[in-house]
Write a protein that holds these residues in place. Sequence first.
Motif, short mmCIF file in Angstrom:
data_model
loop_
_atom_site.label_atom_id
_atom_site.label_comp_id
_atom_site.label_asym_id
_atom_site.label_seq_id
_atom_site.Cartn_x
_atom_site.Cartn_y
_atom_site.Cartn_z
N GLY A 104 0.79 -1.23 0.00
CA GLY A 104 0.00 0.00 0.00
C GLY A 104 0.82 1.27 0.00
O GLY A 104 0.24 2.37 -0.08
N THR A 105 2.14 1.17 0.07
CA THR A 105 2.99 2.36 0.10
C THR A 105 3.69 2.64 -1.22
O THR A 105 4.42 3.63 -1.33
CB THR A 105 4.07 2.25 1.21
OG1 THR A 105 4.93 1.14 0.92
CG2 THR A 105 3.43 2.05 2.57
N PHE A 106 3.46 1.79 -2.22
CA PHE A 106 4.13 2.00 -3.50
C PHE A 106 3.76 3.35 -4.11
O PHE A 106 4.61 4.04 -4.68
CB PHE A 106 3.76 0.86 -4.47
CG PHE A 106 4.36 1.01 -5.84
CD1 PHE A 106 5.73 0.93 -6.03
CD2 PHE A 106 3.55 1.24 -6.95
CE1 PHE A 106 6.29 1.06 -7.31
CE2 PHE A 106 4.09 1.37 -8.22
CZ PHE A 106 5.46 1.28 -8.40
N HIS A 107 2.49 3.72 -4.01
CA HIS A 107 2.07 4.99 -4.61
C HIS A 107 2.71 6.18 -3.90
O HIS A 107 2.89 7.24 -4.49
CB HIS A 107 0.54 5.12 -4.61
CG HIS A 107 -0.08 5.35 -3.28
ND1 HIS A 107 -0.28 4.34 -2.36
CD2 HIS A 107 -0.55 6.48 -2.70
CE1 HIS A 107 -0.85 4.83 -1.29
NE2 HIS A 107 -1.03 6.12 -1.46
N ALA A 108 3.08 6.02 -2.62
CA ALA A 108 3.75 7.10 -1.90
C ALA A 108 5.16 7.32 -2.44
O ALA A 108 5.62 8.46 -2.57
CB ALA A 108 3.79 6.80 -0.41
N LEU A 109 5.85 6.22 -2.74
CA LEU A 109 7.18 6.33 -3.35
C LEU A 109 7.08 7.02 -4.71
O LEU A 109 7.84 7.96 -4.99
CB LEU A 109 7.78 4.94 -3.52
CG LEU A 109 9.06 4.85 -4.38
CD1 LEU A 109 10.19 5.68 -3.77
CD2 LEU A 109 9.49 3.40 -4.56
N LEU A 110 6.14 6.59 -5.55
CA LEU A 110 5.96 7.21 -6.86
C LEU A 110 5.62 8.69 -6.73
O LEU A 110 6.16 9.53 -7.45
CB LEU A 110 4.85 6.50 -7.63
CG LEU A 110 5.18 5.20 -8.34
CD1 LEU A 110 3.95 4.68 -9.08
CD2 LEU A 110 6.34 5.35 -9.29
N ASN A 111 4.72 9.00 -5.81
CA ASN A 111 4.29 10.38 -5.63
C ASN A 111 5.44 11.27 -5.17
O ASN A 111 5.56 12.42 -5.59
CB ASN A 111 3.14 10.43 -4.62
CG ASN A 111 2.48 11.78 -4.55
OD1 ASN A 111 2.39 12.39 -3.49
ND2 ASN A 111 2.00 12.29 -5.67
N SER A 112 6.31 10.74 -4.34
CA SER A 112 7.48 11.49 -3.87
C SER A 112 8.43 11.78 -5.04
O SER A 112 8.99 12.87 -5.14
CB SER A 112 8.21 10.72 -2.77
OG SER A 112 7.38 10.56 -1.63
N ILE A 113 8.61 10.80 -5.92
CA ILE A 113 9.45 11.00 -7.11
C ILE A 113 8.87 12.09 -8.00
O ILE A 113 9.58 12.99 -8.46
CB ILE A 113 9.59 9.68 -7.89
CG1 ILE A 113 10.37 8.64 -7.07
CG2 ILE A 113 10.30 9.92 -9.24
CD1 ILE A 113 10.35 7.24 -7.66
N VAL A 114 7.55 12.00 -8.23
CA VAL A 114 6.88 13.00 -9.06
C VAL A 114 7.00 14.39 -8.43
O VAL A 114 7.21 15.38 -9.14
CB VAL A 114 5.39 12.63 -9.26
CG1 VAL A 114 4.61 13.78 -9.88
CG2 VAL A 114 5.28 11.38 -10.13
N HIS A 115 6.91 14.48 -7.12
CA HIS A 115 6.99 15.77 -6.45
C HIS A 115 8.38 16.40 -6.54
O HIS A 115 8.51 17.62 -6.53
CB HIS A 115 6.55 15.65 -5.00
CG HIS A 115 5.06 15.67 -4.86
ND1 HIS A 115 4.42 15.84 -3.65
CD2 HIS A 115 4.07 15.56 -5.78
CE1 HIS A 115 3.12 15.83 -3.84
NE2 HIS A 115 2.88 15.66 -5.13
N VAL A 116 9.40 15.58 -6.62
CA VAL A 116 10.75 16.11 -6.84
C VAL A 116 10.78 16.88 -8.16
O VAL A 116 11.29 18.01 -8.25
CB VAL A 116 11.81 14.98 -6.86
CG1 VAL A 116 13.16 15.53 -7.33
CG2 VAL A 116 11.94 14.36 -5.49
N ILE A 117 10.20 16.28 -9.20
CA ILE A 117 10.17 16.92 -10.52
C ILE A 117 9.24 18.13 -10.52
O ILE A 117 9.60 19.22 -10.99
CB ILE A 117 9.70 15.90 -11.59
CG1 ILE A 117 10.64 14.69 -11.63
CG2 ILE A 117 9.61 16.56 -12.96
CD1 ILE A 117 10.10 13.52 -12.43
N MET A 118 8.05 17.95 -9.97
CA MET A 118 7.02 18.98 -10.02
C MET A 118 7.41 20.23 -9.24
O MET A 118 7.31 21.36 -9.75
CB MET A 118 5.72 18.41 -9.46
CG MET A 118 4.50 19.31 -9.65
SD MET A 118 2.98 18.44 -9.18
CE MET A 118 3.15 18.43 -7.40
N TYR A 119 7.89 20.05 -8.02
CA TYR A 119 8.25 21.22 -7.21
C TYR A 119 9.56 21.86 -7.67
O TYR A 119 9.80 23.03 -7.40
CB TYR A 119 8.30 20.85 -5.72
CG TYR A 119 6.91 20.76 -5.12
CD1 TYR A 119 6.25 21.92 -4.66
CD2 TYR A 119 6.23 19.56 -5.04
CE1 TYR A 119 4.98 21.85 -4.11
CE2 TYR A 119 4.95 19.49 -4.50
CZ TYR A 119 4.33 20.64 -4.05
OH TYR A 119 3.06 20.58 -3.53
#
Length: 294
Positions: A170-185
């Motif tokens: 259930g935490t896989f999406h949190a890892l992906l979201n953190s990666i995306v946020h590095v790019i986005m922010y």
Amino acid sequence: MQINNLTSSVVLIYKDFIQNADSRTDDWLLMSSPFPQTFIIVAYIYFVTSLGPKIMENRKAFDLKSVLVVYNFVVVMLSLYMCYEFVMSGWGTGYSFHCDLVDYSNSPQAMRMLAVCWLYYFSKFIEMLDTIFFVLRKKNSQVTFLHVYHHSIMPFTWWFGVRFAGGGLGTFHALLNSIVHVIMYSYYGLSAMGPKYQKYLWWKKYLTTIQLIQFAMVTTHISQYFFMKDCPYQFPIFVYIIGLYGLIFLFLFLNFWYHAYTKGKRLPKVLQAQRWAFHTNRVMNGTANHGKHE
């Protein structure tokens, strides 16, 4: 009398429900019950959709350039740290990317995963500043349903994730979201630095593409559960929630993509100019060709 009986029943149901919570998080900030976070989320929604715009209605927009630069790159650093912790506490050190169960022990590895889950949850409250900055800068057009829904639902659902299932598949999406946020922010931080950096931000359109890929990967990964013959994941309800979450956001971002980019409303200025020039040339060429055939 009926109200008292109903209240008593609700209290009993809640006590029975909370008994299944992870005792390791009993004393952690905001973890004792879901009510403090619910109050924060409701206050956030009220401020960004009603109170904030009313306060700013007859006021000059705040100049938050320096604040935004610092804020965005702080979130980048926080997201990088969470990426590292998610990888080191499971996703790069033993997780199979299939049926990964929650480790409820007090081992250093299990506690490290639980800690980064809580940090990810808490970061969602920090990210609410995105919307508050929009309101203070009188950028109310950017306070969309998608934006507010995303910033509201994430911390609310993640409270239950941390309190009951801090780890596992259930935490896989949190890892992906953190990666995306590095790019986005990173993009947001560079954008806040001023017009001279705009020419380096031609890749804005691809941010939404990256987010779409993220939700497609989340949905694909969590859907494996329904095809596994034996996966004793401790709280299957979270599988359904994550799957629904992935599908809803995939749909919402596809809708956003269509209205914002297919129609060209949210393209960077340099691409808007190119798009305008392209269509102008097509019109001019069409007119010229039409003249030749007359």
